[in-house]
Write an enzyme that holds these catalytic residues in place. Structure first.
Site, PDB file in Angstrom:
ATOM      1  CG  HIS A  63      -2.087   0.922   1.081  1.00 16.09           C
ATOM      2  ND1 HIS A  63      -2.883   1.296   2.128  1.00 16.09           N
ATOM      3  CD2 HIS A  63      -2.602   1.582  -0.001  1.00 16.09           C
ATOM      4  CE1 HIS A  63      -3.816   2.127   1.723  1.00 16.09           C
ATOM      5  NE2 HIS A  63      -3.674   2.304   0.435  1.00 16.09           N
ATOM      6  CD  GLN A 118      -4.187   9.982   5.648  1.00 20.14           C
ATOM      7  OE1 GLN A 118      -3.303   9.743   6.464  1.00 20.14           O
ATOM      8  NE2 GLN A 118      -5.012   9.042   5.195  1.00 20.14           N
ATOM      9  CE  LYS A 120     -17.090  11.588   3.395  1.00 20.81           C
ATOM     10  NZ  LYS A 120     -15.868  11.288   2.618  1.00 20.81           N
ATOM     11  CB  VAL A 123     -18.314  16.793   1.935  1.00 12.79           C
ATOM     12  CG1 VAL A 123     -18.881  16.968   0.522  1.00 12.79           C
ATOM     13  CG2 VAL A 123     -17.750  15.380   2.100  1.00 12.79           C
ATOM     14  NE  ARG A 124     -21.689  22.006   6.164  1.00 12.90           N
ATOM     15  CZ  ARG A 124     -20.949  22.511   7.155  1.00 12.90           C
ATOM     16  NH1 ARG A 124     -20.423  23.717   7.047  1.00 12.90           N
ATOM     17  NH2 ARG A 124     -20.716  21.822   8.263  1.00 12.90           N
ATOM     18  CG  HIS A 147      -7.845   7.606  -4.677  1.00 17.72           C
ATOM     19  ND1 HIS A 147      -7.180   6.426  -4.407  1.00 17.72           N
ATOM     20  CD2 HIS A 147      -7.039   8.269  -5.545  1.00 17.72           C
ATOM     21  CE1 HIS A 147      -6.056   6.375  -5.105  1.00 17.72           C
ATOM     22  NE2 HIS A 147      -5.954   7.484  -5.793  1.00 17.72           N
ATOM     23  CB  THR A 200      -9.935  13.804  -0.566  1.00 17.79           C
ATOM     24  OG1 THR A 200      -8.845  13.270  -1.328  1.00 17.79           O
ATOM     25  CG2 THR A 200      -9.827  13.344   0.871  1.00 17.79           C
TER      26      THR A 200
END
EC number: 2.4.1.255
Length: 1046
Positions: A508, A849, A908, A912-913, A930, A932
């Site tokens: 990863h 991140q 969350k 987003v907002r 991705h 994000t």
């Protein structure tokens, strides 16, 4: 195997036929005893056709099929015999043999015991039971089985000797001695018992008695080569080397070219320090015919010391194959196997070593380490505790036990173990590295870095510590000596791959480093092979898979496997898909690898999938895979890859005929047991198919999906409070969102509708335009009340009966709305002032991140900011310790500190907002945003990206292509900068692009979960039709596009 053909059933046929039947039965039995199973089966089938209910014939058929390894047929005939005679003990014993061969030891044991209940004097049953119990690790039970057999026939001296061997392995030497003595009493000329008794005396330190009994064994059997070898060994133990040489030479006089004797003679040379002579003699023994494990063990030790590991491994293997009672050989060979990643073999060797020497602390610790890798944490913990009991200052055992406790989520216990290991041995580099891993996983990156550096000071050549330190430094954006670090990391991986070792870089993380495609794939392959090693110990036969849909009512059974059914980005993306599958054509199974976290995300998937199975309650991978297979899954979908919580061992067992990677892991599995990776043309171009171990299966638009339209429908519309600057109305200074936004706006006076032109779609911002309506609240008393609420930090106010809430206070108002589990019911106000963002500046953002940023990315961003003077970059403290490093490097690049603004990580919904407040998102080319990326696009903010060479670096381009915003995809660094600068300096162009993104997120397929599900179904059907036609997996790169109305 019980194979009697006696007790032929009564018949009304003539006596002549009976004699013919009996004669044929005796012939079949003789053929069976002679090993001519084909003839025996042929004659038995004739008998069976004559008398299908004859249990004797059925037992013999069962035995024949067992000897031919046709276990299913053997079980079938045993079962038929039981139907005819439920009290037939031999049939149950035969079934037990089948189960034992299949590795189903508990079932085997139960059948043996049932046979013995039916026939208490069934001696073969006791012997079979003992063997199964030994295989199951129940040594005491095996002892009792042997004892029971001997109670019915005390004169079975071979069984008594076997019992002695078992007792000897258990360390019960006096009882073993009694068995051997009784065997000798029964058969005084039984040389094996004399020799075994000599071994017991040797183990008890009675050297001279041992010598006497070995000599007696040789007297009874002058050709008893093992007795000569044992005699030489005991003389060697006594360091009576001359007599030892004499014993081996006596053996050589009997068999001049016998490798065993040469090997033991070489052992004496080795003990005398004659290493080269010993190696030559070992080699001579190997050239002849290897028979003696001590010789191979010692040769291996010498060869390994000289760096000839491959030859050493050959010698250890031979020792193991011929005599599994040499503890040091077993342990040392197991160490080599573990280093090579051959886990199953290592476990077997360690266990054998402990059977021989139960107080072998190093073997306990080594076995525990491997058991931990296999996920058998409780058993591993037990062996570590045994190692520490035997050796209380065993620092390695403490450190390794800490690893197990860490995996069991006992962080404090792990810390205590590592600390204790370091107290015992302050120079113990591995313990410092393990302590660092605890800090790393806990998010305490500075402490982790300090401990990794201590480990490397103590042990400079420490690949795991170096690569983990490199990852920690990447997390906090510490780029000191970055190029040199990357060069060394690549060198480490190259060396490990060349030596067939498990690379220190996790699959990863491989996307973050300048590794070749071949290296990245090879790293994944090693981890895939590790999964195979873990499941090989289960000895499960391969599953049989369906070829049609008849058994599932014509529906395709799809199983989604994930540890992330809960509050996790993966569920945020796909939680609606299980419930959107066509129930007439698909039956959906969701297999959770993690316990219920109590969130609505989990509840939704549980409620909407046809079947939801919590595999976290089935920790055994074999049993969990059985459950999946029992469900008749046609396509099993791996949503974890190598992320936290994965159980790829389930897929390694292949419980489904088709297995595919999807969504949760941004790369190849490298695993032979994964058939497809669900991707798309932009993310995984066909010309780079060799980067993947799987076959490419294309979605028509993008393989990525987000459930944003269902989770955040309140962000579909927005209104702004009038904020004028240079005649422009800005759509991202003070923003209002809410489900009841229209009703609220209708209650207000003087709301203006500003028409904003935006392109219709495609890759050209200058294409035909469509007008978007933007509600604008003028600066009046209502607007002032909203602004005052924000400035004063109030949680909520009421206007015209509507609740208006501060966008920073969602958690306080409704925590489930904050996490995205529920849709907020208030009108939410989001402003730049809440985050310290300048009102009159161009705000570039990136919410990934920080580990996704590398020096070249920050330099590119700095260049953009320099070219757009009135601009700032908005980043997250993700983690906070990375902020000063980013600021320092940015200043070194000529940017003052106030040009980069950091905010905390947010819940969350707020995350987003608040993306609406930025003008442009600058993607990270190393590893894209991705989830994000989807977040920021749903907020209506354009994202500039530059696809790279890895899957992880091409996802954003796939998203933008699906969105119809090709103008935001750069081909190189210069073009990336130019696109971003144009957006930051040409405000009319920026407005057009922002309008386009705002419109396309609704009209394009990107967030259309229903259409995506239909396209996914079409792909599943392609896979199944290809398989059902008898074809092997192949690339599916001509996707079939469907529409929601299809």
């Amino acid at each position: 195997m019980a194979s009697s053909v006696g007790n032929v059933a009564d018949s009304t046929e003539p006596t002549k036929r009976m004699l013919s039947f009996q004669g044929l039965a005796e012939l079949a039995h003789r053929e069976y005893q002679a090993g001519d199973f084909e003839a025996a089966e042929r004659h038995c089938m004739q008998l069976w056709r004559q008398e299908p209910d004859n249990t004797g014939v059925l037992l013999l058929l069962s035995s024949i099929h067992f000897q031919c390894r046709r276990l299913d047929r053997s079980a079938h005939f045993s079962t038929l015999a039981i139907k005819q005679n439920p009290l037939l003990a031999e049939a149950y014993s035969n079934l037990g043999n089948v189960y034992k061969e299949r590795g189903q030891l508990q079932e085997a044991i139960e059948h043996y015991r049932h046979a013995l209940r039916l026939k208490p004097d069934f001696i073969d049953g006791y012997i079979n039971l003992a063997a199964a119990l030994v295989a199951a690790g129940d040594m005491e039970g095996a002892v009792q089985a042997y004892v029971s057999a001997l109670q019915y026939n005390p004169d079975l001296y071979c069984v008594r000797s076997d019992l002695g061997n078992l007792l000897k392995a258990l360390g019960r030497l006096e009882e073993a001695k009694a068995c051997y003595l009784k065997a000798i009493e029964t058969q005084p000329n039984f040389a094996v018992a004399w020799s075994n008794l000599g071994c017991v005396f040797n183990a008890q330190g009675e050297i001279w008695l041992a010598i006497h009994h070995f000599e007696k064994a040789v007297t009874l059997d002058p050709n008893f080569l093992d007795a000569y070898i044992n005699l030489g060994n005991v003389l060697k133990e006594a360091r009576i080397f001359d007599r030892a040489v004499a014993a081996y030479l006596r053996a050589l006089s009997l068999s001049p070219n016998h490798a065993v004797v040469h090997g033991n003679l070489a052992c004496v040379y080795y003990e005398q320090g004659l290493i080269d002579l010993a190696i030559d003699t070992y080699r001579r023994a190997i050239e002849l015919q290897p028979h003696f494990p001590d010789a191979y063990c010692n040769l291996a030790n010498a060869l390994k010391e000289k760096g000839s590991v491959a030859e050493a491994e050959d010698c250890y293997n031979t020792a193991l194959r011929l005599c599994p009672t040499h503890a040091d050989s077993l342990n040392n060979l197991a160490n080599i196997k573990r280093e090579q990643g051959n886990i199953e073999e290592a476990v077997r060797l360690y266990r054998k070593a402990l059977e021989v020497f139960p107080e072998f602390a190093a073997a306990h610790s080594n076995l525990a380490s491997v058991l931990q890798q296999q996920g058998k944490l409780q058993e591993a913990l037990m062996h570590y505790k045994e190692a520490i009991r035997i050796s209380p200052t065993f620092a390695d055992a403490y450190s390794n036990m800490g690893n197990t406790l860490k995996e069991m989520q006992d962080v404090q216990g792990a810390l205590q173990c590592y600390t204790r290991a370091i107290q015992i041995n302050p120079a113990f580099a591995d313990a410092h590295s393990n302590l660092a891993s605890i800090h790393k996983d806990s998010g305490n990156i500075p402490e982790a870095i300090a401990s990794y550096r201590t480990a490397l000071k103590l042990k400079p050549d420490f690949p795991d510590a170096y690569c983990n330190l490199a990852h920690c430094l990447q997390i906090v954006c510490d780029w000191t000596d970055y190029d040199e670090r990357m060069k060394k990391l690549v060198s480490i991986v190259a060396d490990q791959l060349e030596k067939n070792r498990l690379p220190s870089v996790h699959p990863h993380h491989s996307m973050l480093y300048p590794l070749s495609h071949g290296f990245r794939k090879a790293i994944a392959e090693r981890h895939g092979n590790l999964c195979l090693d873990k499941i090989n110990v289960l000895h499960k036969p391969p599953y049989e898979h369906p070829k049609d849909l008849k058994l599932s009512d014509g529906r395709l059974r799809v199983g989604y496997v994930s540890s992330d059914f809960g509050n996790h980005p993966t569920s945020h993306l796909m939680q609606s898909i299980p419930g959107m599958h066509n129930p007439d054509k698909f039956e959906v199974f969701c297999y959770a690898l993690s316990p219920d976290d109590g969130t609505n995300f989990r509840v939704k998937v549980m409620a909407e999938a046809n079947h939801f199975i919590d595999l976290s309650q089935i920790p055994c991978n074999g049993k969990a895979a059985d459950r999946i297979h029992q469900d008749g899954i046609h396509i099993l979908v791996n949503m974890n890859g190598y992320t936290k919580g994965a159980r790829n061992e389930l897929f390694a067992l292949r419980p489904a005929p088709i297995q595919a990677m999807w969504l949760g892991y941004p790369g190849t599995s490298g695993a032979l047991f994964m058939d497809y990776i669900i991707t798309d043309q932009e993310t995984s171009p066909a010309e780079v198919a060799e980067q993947y171990s799987e076959k490419l299966a294309y979605m028509p638009h993008t393989f990525f999906i987000g459930d944003h339209a269902n989770m955040f429908p309140h962000l579909k519309k927005k209104a702004v409070i009038d904020f004028k600057s240079n005649g422009h109305i800005y759509d991202n200074r003070i923003v209002l969102n809410g489900i009841d936004l229209k009703a609220f706006l209708d209650s207000l006076p003087d709301v203006k509708i500003v028409k904003m032109k935006c392109p219709d779609g495609g890759d050209n911002a200058d294409s035909s335009n469509t007008a978007l309506n933007m509600p604008v609240i003028p600066m009046n008393t209502i607007a002032e009340a909203v602004i005052e609420m924000i400035n004063r930090g109030q949680i909520q106010i009421t206007i015209n009966g509507f609740s208006i809430s501060n966008g920073l206070a969602t958690t306080q108002i409704n925590n489930k709305a904050a996490t995205g589990e529920e849709v907020p019911r208030t009108i939410i106000v989001t402003t730049r002032s809440q985050y310290g963002l300048p009102e009159d500046a161009i705000v570039y953002c990136n919410f990934n991140q920080l580990y996704k940023i590398d020096p070249s990315t920050l330099q590119m961003w700095a260049n953009i900011l320099k070219r757009v003077p009135n601009s700032v970059l908005w980043l997250l403290r993700f983690p906070a310790v990375g902020e000063p490093n980013i600021q320092q490097y940015a200043q070194n690049m000529g940017l003052p500190q106030n040009r980069i603004i950091f905010s905390p990580v947010a819940p969350k919904e707020e995350h987003v907002r608040r993306g609406q407040l930025a003008d442009v998102c600058l993607d990270t080319p190393l590893c894209n945003g991705h989830t994000t990326g989807m977040d920021v696009l749903w907020a209506g903010t354009p994202m500039v990206t530059m696809p790279g060479e890895t899957l992880a670096s091409r996802v954003a381009a796939s998203q933008l292509t699906c969105l119809g915003c090709l103008e935001l995809i750069a081909k190189n660094r210069q073009e990336f900068e130019d696109i971003a600068v144009k957006l930051g300096t040409d405000l009319e162009y920026l407005k057009k692009i922002r309008g386009k993104v705002w419109k396309q997120r609704i009209s394009s397929p990107l967030f259309n979960t229903k259409q995506y599900t239909m396209e996914l179904e079409r792909l599943y059907l392609q896979m199944w039709e290809h398989y059902a036609a008898g074809n092997k997996p192949d690339h599916m790169i001509k996707p079939v596009e469907v529409t929601e109305s299809a």
